[in-house]
Design an enzyme around this catalytic site. Structure first.
Site, mmCIF file in Angstrom:
data_model
loop_
_atom_site.group_PDB
_atom_site.id
_atom_site.type_symbol
_atom_site.label_atom_id
_atom_site.label_comp_id
_atom_site.label_asym_id
_atom_site.label_seq_id
_atom_site.Cartn_x
_atom_site.Cartn_y
_atom_site.Cartn_z
ATOM 1 N N GLU A 93 0.891 -1.174 0.025
ATOM 2 C CA GLU A 93 -0.048 0.009 -0.071
ATOM 3 C C GLU A 93 0.735 1.299 0.101
ATOM 4 O O GLU A 93 0.659 2.321 -0.739
ATOM 5 C CB GLU A 93 -0.714 0.274 1.170
ATOM 6 C CG GLU A 93 -1.906 -1.073 1.269
ATOM 7 C CD GLU A 93 -2.848 -0.903 -0.103
ATOM 8 O OE1 GLU A 93 -3.057 0.425 -0.619
ATOM 9 O OE2 GLU A 93 -3.833 -1.994 -0.507
ATOM 10 N N TYR A 177 -6.563 6.140 4.695
ATOM 11 C CA TYR A 177 -6.539 4.780 3.403
ATOM 12 C C TYR A 177 -6.018 3.712 3.838
ATOM 13 O O TYR A 177 -6.498 2.504 3.748
ATOM 14 C CB TYR A 177 -6.349 5.501 2.212
ATOM 15 C CG TYR A 177 -6.246 4.394 1.110
ATOM 16 C CD1 TYR A 177 -7.229 3.727 0.778
ATOM 17 C CD2 TYR A 177 -4.830 4.104 1.153
ATOM 18 C CE1 TYR A 177 -6.828 2.714 -0.147
ATOM 19 C CE2 TYR A 177 -4.473 2.899 0.076
ATOM 20 C CZ TYR A 177 -5.543 2.221 -0.326
ATOM 21 O OH TYR A 177 -5.260 0.991 -1.269
ATOM 22 N N ASP A 195 -9.570 5.781 -2.046
ATOM 23 C CA ASP A 195 -8.375 6.110 -2.693
ATOM 24 C C ASP A 195 -8.844 6.829 -4.173
ATOM 25 O O ASP A 195 -10.265 6.832 -4.268
ATOM 26 C CB ASP A 195 -7.342 5.136 -2.913
ATOM 27 C CG ASP A 195 -7.864 3.825 -3.973
ATOM 28 O OD1 ASP A 195 -9.179 3.989 -4.335
ATOM 29 O OD2 ASP A 195 -6.984 3.299 -4.607
ATOM 30 N N CYS A 259 -18.844 -3.543 -16.780
ATOM 31 C CA CYS A 259 -18.974 -3.099 -15.591
ATOM 32 C C CYS A 259 -19.784 -4.079 -14.972
ATOM 33 O O CYS A 259 -21.045 -4.135 -15.262
ATOM 34 C CB CYS A 259 -19.195 -1.710 -15.313
ATOM 35 S SG CYS A 259 -19.356 -1.371 -13.613
#
Length: 508
Positions: A93, A177, A195, A259
Site C-alpha cells: 500500500e 486509507y 483512494d 462493468c
C-alpha cells in the site's frame, strides 16, 4: 449513436444555459447571506439495503473471476502469520501511493525478498532502504515505512496494531486509507477505503459532481465506502472496488459495458436517458423537458456546480470533477559532475549525500547548488565555482567548468531544471565533512547507490556529451571500437566472408 449524443448535447446546453441565467438572476435579486447548502438527495446516497446487497454480490463475483494476479495479494491470501500478512499488505500500500502497479511489482518483490519481516526491515539502514527505493519516487515513503517498522519492533513488541484506528494513530506514515486497507485485508475489519480509484467509482455510481477533494465531499465518500463494504469479505470487497476503478471504471474511455455494477450506476443511467431523449426528439415524440436533471434539490452539495454543469459530450466521465491542479513551482539547480580516472582507468564520480530531511532526504547526488531563476550563464559558473572552491578547499575558477547542458525533471510539486557542468580533477578530492558526506564511485557503484532518477539523467547527459566529443555522436558513422585504418578496418565495398564473420575477434 454520435448523432444522438450531439443532439442531446445541443438540447441540454440550451436548457442548462437558460436555467443558469435564471438562478443567477434570482441570487442577485435576493441579496443578503447565502443560505447553508441543502442536504443531498437520496439519488447521491446508498440507502436501499437490497441494492447494496446486490452491488456487493455482483462486485465480488466479478472480482473472484477477473482480479489480477499480484504478488501482495498472493502473500495476503497465503500467509498465516497475521503480523507478516499485515506487513506484506502495508508495504504494497505504501509503494502503490502515487505509483502505478506495473512499476511497483518488481520493487515489491525485491523488497520482500530482502526484508521479509518487520524485524528484518527494522534492522536495515536508511541507506539500504533508499538504495532499494531508488527510482520509485516519493522517497520519504520508504523512510517512514522503516521508521514505523522500528517502532513496531521496539515499542509494540513486534506486534502490528489490529484496527484501522490504532494503525493510523500509532504508525508514522499510515493515513486513513492505508490503515483501512491493512485492517480490512489483513484482519477482516469491516471498514471501507477511499483512494483515487474508489472516488471515481463512487462518484460515477451516484453522480457526485462536487469537488471530490473538498473535506465535505471526502467525508461523504468515506460514509458511502463504510456503508457498502461487505461484512463477510471486507478485504476482498475493498480490493474489488479499487480493481474496478483501475481496470474498468478508468478515468478516460471507461469500459461501461463490462462493468459488473452498471445497473447501479446513476451516471450511466443519465447517459441512457439523454440518448433516449435525443432519439425521441429526432422522431418528434419527445417530451418538452428532458427528465435528466441532477437531483432536484436546490444547492445540492454533491451536484456539479452551476458554473460547471453536466457536459453531455463527456458522458460518465463528467464524474468525478477534478480540482484545479496547483502549478508546480519552477526551480533551477547548478550541478557539477566531478570526474577522475580510477585505478583501472575507468572514470569515477564524486557524489554527496543530501540532508536527512526535506526533498530526496538522505539520497546521493552530484554536488549541486540552487540558482536564482534570472541568473545569467556566466554568473552561474562563478557562483558554482565559488561553491566548489569552498567545498573542496581547492582553487576552482569559472573557466574550469565545462558546460554540458540542461536536464528537466518534474517532481510532483516542482519543475526542476538541472544546469549541468563537468569538472575533470587529478587525484583525490575531499569535501568538507561539516558540509556534506561524500565519496567517489564508479559508474556501476553510482547506479547501485541511492541516487534519484534526476541524477541518473544528469550522468547520462555527461556520457552523451563525452561520446559526441569522441566521435560517437548521433551524426557519426563510426561505431564504438572501430579504428580508422587499423587492423580491424576493411576497404569500403569489401564483402565479409562467412568464415570471417563467425571468427572470434582477437584482442588488440
Amino acid at each position: 449513436m454520435s448523432q444522438l449524443r450531439a443532439a442531446a448535447a445541443r438540447g441540454l446546453r440550451r436548457s442548462r444555459g437558460s436555467a443558469g441565467k435564471s438562478r443567477k438572476g434570482a441570487a442577485a435579486r435576493r441579496g443578503g447571506p447565502v443560505p447553508a447548502p441543502a442536504e443531498p438527495s437520496a439519488q447521491h446516497l446508498f440507502s436501499d439495503a437490497a441494492e447494496i446487497e446486490a452491488l456487493r454480490r455482483n462486485l465480488l463475483a466479478w472480482y473472484d473471476k477477473c482480479k489480477r494476479d499480484l504478488p501482495w495479494r498472493t502473500l495476503a491470501a497465503s500467509e498465516l502469520d497475521v503480523d507478516r500478512r499485515a506487513y506484506a499488505v502495508w508495504v504494497s500500500e505504501i509503494m502503490l501511493q502515487q505509483t502505478q502497479v506495473a512499476t511497483v511489482i518488481d520493487y515489491y518483490n525485491r523488497w520482500m525478498q530482502k526484508w521479509p519481516t518487520l524485524q528484518a526491515l527494522a534492522e536495515a539502514s536508511l541507506e539500504e532502504v533508499n538504495e532499494l527505493w531508488a527510482g520509485l519516487g516519493y522517497y520519504s515513503r520508504g523512510k517512514r515505512l522503516q521508521e514505523a517498522a522500528k517502532k513496531v519492533v521496539s515499542q509494540l513488541a513486534g506486534r502490528m496494531p489490529r484496527t484501522a484506528e490504532d494503525l493510523q494513530k500509532l504508525l508514522p506514515g499510515v493515513g486513513r486509507y492505508t490503515a483501512g486497507a491493512i485492517a480490512s485485508i489483513s484482519y477482516g475489519q469491516a471498514t471501507g477505503v477511499v483512494d483515487g480509484n474508489v472516488i471515481r467509482v463512487l462518484c460515477r455510481l451516484r453522480c457526485i459532481g462536487a469537488d471530490s477533494s473538498s473535506p465535505a465531499v471526502v467525508d461523504r465518500l468515506w460514509d458511502m465506502a463504510n456503508a457498502l463494504v461487505d461484512r463477510s469479505r471486507p478485504g476482498d470487497f475493498n480490493q474489488a472496488l479499487m480493481e474496478l476503478g483501475a481496470t474498468v471504471c478508468v478515468p478516460k474511455a471507461p469500459l461501461c459495458e463490462e462493468c459488473p455494477v452498471k445497473q447501479h450506476c446513476r451516471a450511466r443511467r443519465r447517459v441512457e436517458k439523454e440518448l433516449s431523449f435525443a432519439s425521441q426528439k429526432l422522431l418528434g415524440t419527445c417530451p418538452p423537458v428532458p427528465d435528466v436533471e441532477d437531483c432536484g434539490v436546490g444547492g445540492c452539495p454533491l451536484c456539479p456546480p452551476a458554473i460547471e454543469p453536466w457536459d453531455s459530450s463527456l458522458g460518465v466521465t463528467n464524474f468525478p470533477r477534478k480540482a484545479v491542479k496547483k502549478q508546480p513551482r519552477v526551480e533551477r539547480t547548478a550541478t557539477c559532475v566531478l570526474e577522475r580516472r580510477g585505478r583501472c582507468g575507468a572514470p569515477e564520480y564524486l557524489i554527496v549525500q543530501r540532508p536527512s530531511s526535506g526533498l530526496l532526504a538522505g539520497l546521493w547526488e552530484f554536488p549541486s547548488l540552487p540558482l536564482a531563476l534570472d541568473l545569467q550563464e556566466e554568473k552561474q559558473r562563478e557562483v558554482l565555482a565559488d561553491h566548489l572552491q569552498a567545498w573542496t578547499g581547492r582553487s576552482v575558477t569559472a573557466g574550469d567548468l565545462r558546460y554540458v547542458g540542461e536536464v528537466i525533471h518534474i517532481f510532483s510539486h516542482i519543475h526542476q531544471t538541472y544546469v549541468i557542468y563537468s569538472l575533470p580533477v587529478d587525484g583525490d578530492v575531499t569535501l568538507d565533512s561539516a558540509l556534506s558526506t561524500s565519496r567517489w564511485v564508479t559508474e556501476e557503484q553510482f547506479h547501485a547507490s541511492a541516487v534519484s532518477t534526476a541524477m541518473k539523467k544528469v550522468l547520462k547527459a555527461c556520457e552523451k556529451q563525452r561520446g559526441e566529443q569522441n566521435g560517437f555522436g548521433k551524426g557519426s558513422k563510426r561505431k564504438r571500437g572501430a579504428k580508422p585504418g587499423g587492423a580491424g578496418s576493411r576497404p569500403t565495398g569489401t564483402q565479409l566472408s562467412l568464415h570471417a564473420f563467425l571468427q572470434t575477434p582477437t584482442r588488440q
